[in-house]
Motif scaffolding. Structure first.
Motif, PDB file in Angstrom:
ATOM      1  N   VAL A  25       0.843  -1.200   0.000  1.00 16.26           N
ATOM      2  CA  VAL A  25       0.000   0.000   0.000  1.00 16.26           C
ATOM      3  C   VAL A  25       0.879   1.250   0.000  1.00 16.26           C
ATOM      4  CG1 VAL A  25      -1.960  -1.063   1.177  1.00 16.26           C
ATOM      5  CG2 VAL A  25      -0.124  -0.036   2.531  1.00 16.26           C
ATOM      6  N   MET A  26       0.271   2.357  -0.420  1.00 16.23           N
ATOM      7  CA  MET A  26       0.828   3.685  -0.239  1.00 16.23           C
ATOM      8  C   MET A  26       0.087   4.336   0.922  1.00 16.23           C
ATOM      9  SD  MET A  26       1.162   5.001  -4.215  1.00 16.23           S
ATOM     10  CE  MET A  26      -0.605   4.998  -4.491  1.00 16.23           C
ATOM     11  N   PHE A  27       0.750   5.240   1.616  1.00 18.57           N
ATOM     12  CA  PHE A  27       0.133   5.921   2.749  1.00 18.57           C
ATOM     13  C   PHE A  27       0.014   7.414   2.452  1.00 18.57           C
ATOM     14  CE2 PHE A  27       1.907   2.199   5.068  1.00 18.57           C
ATOM     15  CZ  PHE A  27       0.718   1.725   5.589  1.00 18.57           C
ATOM     16  N   LEU A  28      -1.210   7.927   2.609  1.00 21.45           N
ATOM     17  CA  LEU A  28      -1.480   9.353   2.454  1.00 21.45           C
ATOM     18  C   LEU A  28      -1.707   9.946   3.841  1.00 21.45           C
ATOM     19  CD1 LEU A  28      -2.125  11.874   0.715  1.00 21.45           C
ATOM     20  CD2 LEU A  28      -4.503  11.068   0.612  1.00 21.45           C
ATOM     21  N   PHE A  29      -0.792  10.844   4.230  1.00 23.90           N
ATOM     22  CA  PHE A  29      -0.868  11.490   5.546  1.00 23.90           C
ATOM     23  C   PHE A  29      -1.390  12.918   5.381  1.00 23.90           C
ATOM     24  CE2 PHE A  29       2.577   8.414   5.592  1.00 23.90           C
ATOM     25  CZ  PHE A  29       2.315   7.668   6.728  1.00 23.90           C
ATOM     26  N   GLU A  30      -2.338  13.309   6.221  1.00 22.57           N
ATOM     27  CA  GLU A  30      -2.897  14.657   6.190  1.00 22.57           C
ATOM     28  C   GLU A  30      -2.980  15.185   7.618  1.00 22.57           C
ATOM     29  OE1 GLU A  30      -6.048  14.681   2.575  1.00 22.57           O
ATOM     30  OE2 GLU A  30      -6.398  13.108   4.085  1.00 22.57           O
ATOM     31  N   GLY A  31      -2.292  16.298   7.867  1.00 19.21           N
ATOM     32  CA  GLY A  31      -2.276  16.866   9.214  1.00 19.21           C
ATOM     33  C   GLY A  31      -1.684  18.261   9.198  1.00 19.21           C
ATOM     34  N   GLU A  32      -1.324  18.759  10.378  1.00 18.72           N
ATOM     35  CA  GLU A  32      -0.750  20.090  10.481  1.00 18.72           C
ATOM     36  C   GLU A  32       0.600  20.197   9.794  1.00 18.72           C
ATOM     37  OE1 GLU A  32      -0.625  21.287  14.529  1.00 18.72           O
ATOM     38  OE2 GLU A  32      -2.802  21.195  14.820  1.00 18.72           O
ATOM     39  N   PHE A  33       1.270  19.073   9.604  1.00 16.99           N
ATOM     40  CA  PHE A  33       2.560  19.067   8.913  1.00 16.99           C
ATOM     41  C   PHE A  33       2.400  19.164   7.402  1.00 16.99           C
ATOM     42  CE2 PHE A  33       1.361  14.790  10.413  1.00 16.99           C
ATOM     43  CZ  PHE A  33       0.962  14.231   9.210  1.00 16.99           C
ATOM     44  N   GLY A  34       1.197  19.077   6.905  1.00 16.86           N
ATOM     45  CA  GLY A  34       0.938  19.160   5.472  1.00 16.86           C
ATOM     46  C   GLY A  34       0.335  17.879   4.939  1.00 16.86           C
ATOM     47  N   ASN A  35       0.312  17.757   3.621  1.00 17.61           N
ATOM     48  CA  ASN A  35      -0.221  16.579   2.941  1.00 17.61           C
ATOM     49  C   ASN A  35       0.953  15.799   2.350  1.00 17.61           C
ATOM     50  OD1 ASN A  35      -2.870  17.574   3.449  1.00 17.61           O
ATOM     51  ND2 ASN A  35      -2.706  18.875   1.626  1.00 17.61           N
ATOM     52  N   ILE A  36       1.120  14.568   2.784  1.00 18.83           N
ATOM     53  CA  ILE A  36       2.282  13.754   2.406  1.00 18.83           C
ATOM     54  C   ILE A  36       1.796  12.432   1.842  1.00 18.83           C
ATOM     55  CG2 ILE A  36       4.370  12.617   3.232  1.00 18.83           C
ATOM     56  CD1 ILE A  36       4.518  14.671   5.446  1.00 18.83           C
ATOM     57  N   LEU A  37       2.329  12.064   0.671  1.00 22.02           N
ATOM     58  CA  LEU A  37       2.059  10.755   0.077  1.00 22.02           C
ATOM     59  C   LEU A  37       3.370   9.973   0.040  1.00 22.02           C
ATOM     60  CD1 LEU A  37       0.229   8.710  -1.355  1.00 22.02           C
ATOM     61  CD2 LEU A  37       0.815   9.822  -3.530  1.00 22.02           C
ATOM     62  N   HIS A  38       3.396   8.850   0.731  1.00 25.32           N
ATOM     63  CA  HIS A  38       4.555   7.960   0.721  1.00 25.32           C
ATOM     64  C   HIS A  38       4.177   6.729  -0.092  1.00 25.32           C
ATOM     65  CE1 HIS A  38       7.932   5.513   1.921  1.00 25.32           C
ATOM     66  NE2 HIS A  38       8.426   6.492   2.649  1.00 25.32           N
ATOM     67  N   THR A  39       4.849   6.511  -1.210  1.00 22.77           N
ATOM     68  CA  THR A  39       4.446   5.444  -2.125  1.00 22.77           C
ATOM     69  C   THR A  39       5.012   4.089  -1.736  1.00 22.77           C
ATOM     70  OG1 THR A  39       6.349   5.786  -3.596  1.00 22.77           O
ATOM     71  CG2 THR A  39       4.360   7.100  -4.010  1.00 22.77           C
TER      72      THR A  39
END
Length: 594
Positions: free
Chosen positions: A101-115
């Motif tokens: 899987v890829m992980f999409l992180f969304e929070g105060e640190f911004g929007n991050i996609l780790h493939t």
């Protein structure tokens, strides 16, 4: 190996080190061995992964506890409470291997996609939230601040075929060899199960798997294709030792005049290696059908990673602000999108780096607002630009939408130190570099001045010797000034400026005999006194490295070279030159030079 996540983030992805263990949350994208390295010794709760990935990880590392894992499946979102702020995580299909899987992180640190490891195709990207996908060249509704991207094939210019096309090439290769008694498939890697499933379905035959890891993964994916019969026509072999086994089986068939078995290796590594070879070779391998090498093994370009073309296409759709290569590191800088959009000389107030460093977001401003206020400044970052500077930029035809930022990256009071790159990572400021250059220039000037001074001393010493010779003959018109010259030269030039002359009493040598009208026999004790004294205090300094001032010695030692000895002193030169020898005759006195 995957890279560590920045310090400003509360989670790690696919890294199991002492540094990543200090993170509060951990994520595992898939169960390939290189992403599980050291997980047994540096794992801590919680580890987010799919159920299939968790089962393989527990199989590979029995010491791991099942309670460490938190299951998250494709398409699910989890909201995580963290001391630095709540954030959400969404698992997306990576199109790499079962459970990846890829992980999409969304929070105060911004929007991050780790493939993680991925194959970004149209089918893969369609499951991303629509707000992150651009349409017809327009900007996305919501930007990805960071994209941690699998760039393993970004240097490869090959147009890698799709998985479906590659599987069909394997099937076609088998159809072309109907008399092959055995078909050996080098498909023991996690992620190649789809090939085995399609072969079994096409030829209506089960497959014998002798590899325990491959058997375990295939048992969970498609147990109906497995065979316990070692005499089955289709068999899975491991890649290590493939060439030795192929040579042995082919030699046996030829010796027995029997049809040769078929060895097929579906992998893009062989093609990527040939792509890096010299272009003078006759012909590159085909990408539309299986290719046989000199060892008798058939190759098909089957890839679980994105090609360079697919990476560029995906970046145009996602339009991330920053792209970081995960495997291998620093490879993303070679992509055209990164060169055109991610190389920044100035950080804008809305740059996501400020979120990562926990610096308050700066208010957005334009050049017109700056012209009205003449000077724009904020407390977090020093930003300054005068109206006159902006007008000059406009006259030159330059854009003033983004003002030049004079960054002061010191964090607010109470915040953790910021880790940057290059000189900033070492804590070196421009003023420090300027001071070092200035100090180096000063020391270089000191060396040059000292060399010139020593040359002058040698020249004056040579002239002094001539005057002494003439004076001893009693015909010099400069007899009255010779003694003064000797004393002044020795006192003013031998001792280096900046060093206290501790031997002033010894420097004042007895040279009055040179211009005296006394007989030369009266001068003899003065010469003996000069020879006996040796000016011990000055000799301990002159002619040794101690005569150099502290700044010069520091310069030489900083360059890891020996501190040079200065030129010999004037007294040493006088001792090595012809000395006066007094010879007496009955009729008169004369001077000989020995």
């Amino acid at each position: 190996m995957p890279i560590e996540m920045p310090k400003g983030l509360p989670f790690s992805v696919d890294t199991w080190t002492a540094a990543s263990r200090r993170k509060r949350h951990h994520f595992l994208t898939h169960a390939h061995r290189d992403h599980l390295a050291c997980i047994a010794s540096n794992s801590s709760y919680p580890i987010y992964a799919t159920r299939f990935t968790k089962s393989l990880a527990l199989r590979h590392f029995p010491r791991l506890e099942d309670s460490l894992f938190v299951e998250i499946e494709v398409g699910e979102s989890v909201v995580i409470d963290d001391p630095d702020g709540t954030f959400s995580v969404t698992a997306l299909d990576a199109n790499h291997c079962p459970g990846a899987v890829m992980f999409l992180f969304e929070g105060e640190f911004g929007n991050i996609l780790h493939t993680g490891d991925c194959r970004l195709t149209t089918d893969c990207l369609q499951y991303l939230p629509i707000k992150y996908i651009s349409k017809k060249g327009s900007e996305t509704l919501c930007h990805l601040d960071y994209l941690f991207l699998d760039c393993i094939f970004c240097r490869c210019s090959l147009k890698i075929p799709s998985k479906k096309s590659a599987i069909q090439q394997v099937i076609n290769c088998i159809w072309k060899h109907p008399y092959a008694p055995f078909v050996y498939l080098a498909c023991d890697l996690l992620g190649q199960e789809e090939i085995l499933v399609e072969i079994s379905r096409t030829f209506g035959s089960k497959i014998f798997v002798n590899n325990s890891d491959c058997f375990h993964s295939l048992f969970h994916v498609a147990p109906e294709v497995l065979s316990q019969d070692a005499s089955s026509r289709f068999q899975v072999v491991a890649f290590p030792g493939l060439y030795e086994r192929a040579s042995e089986k082919l030699a046996e068939a030829r010796a027995a005049l029997q049809p040769e078995p078929l060895f097929i290796r579906p992998s893009a590594q062989w093609y990527a290696g040939n792509d890096r070879l010299d272009m003078t070779q006759k012909q590159k391998p085909s990408l539309v059908e299986a290719e046989r090498d000199e060892f008798g093994i058939w190759h098909v370009c089957y890839s679980m990673h994105s090609s360079r073309e697919e990476l560029e296409w995906a970046l145009q759709l996602l339009q991330p602000k920053w792209v970081i290569s995960t495997t291998p590191p620093c490879r993303a800088m070679e992509l055209d999108y990164v060169k055109n959009h991610c190389f920044k000389t100035h950080l804008t107030p809305d740059d996501p780096l400020w979120k990562l460093f926990k610096i308050p977001t700066l208010p957005a401003f334009t050049a017109k607002e700056a012209l009205k206020n003449s000077i724009v400044s904020t407390s977090a970052v020093g930003v300054s630009s005068t109206a006159q500077d902006c007008k000059q930029l406009e006259l030159k035809g330059l854009r003033t939408d983004h003002l030049e930022l004079k960054l002061n990256l010191s964090p607010p009071s109470g915040a953790q130190p910021i880790t940057l790159f290059g000189r900033a990572r070492l804590g070196i400021q421009d003023s420090d570099i300027f001071n070092e250059k200035k100090s180096a220039c000063t020391m270089a000037n000191d060396v040059e001045m000292l060399s010139k001074q020593q040359i002058i001393v040698v020249e004056q010493a040579s002239s002094l010797q001539e005057n002494i010779a003439v004076a001893m003959q009693g015909s010099s018109p400069r007899e009255d000034t010779v003694a003064e010259d000797v004393s002044s030269i020795i006192k003013d030039n031998i001792a280096e400026p900046g060093i206290k002359n501790s031997g002033d009493a010894d420097v004042k040598m007895d040279v009055s005999w040179i211009g005296s009208s006394r007989s030369l026999s009266n001068a003899e004790p003065s010469i003996e006194k000069l020879e006996e004294a040796d000016v011990k205090k000055d000799m301990s300094i002159i002619g040794s490295s101690k005569s150099l001032n502290a700044s010069l010695r520091k310069l030489y030692r900083s360059m890891n070279v020996a501190v040079p000895r200065p030129l010999p002193s004037l007294i040493e030169q006088m001792e090595t030159s012809k000395r006066v020898k007094i010879c007496s005759n009955s009729s008169n006195e004369r001077v000989n030079y020995c």
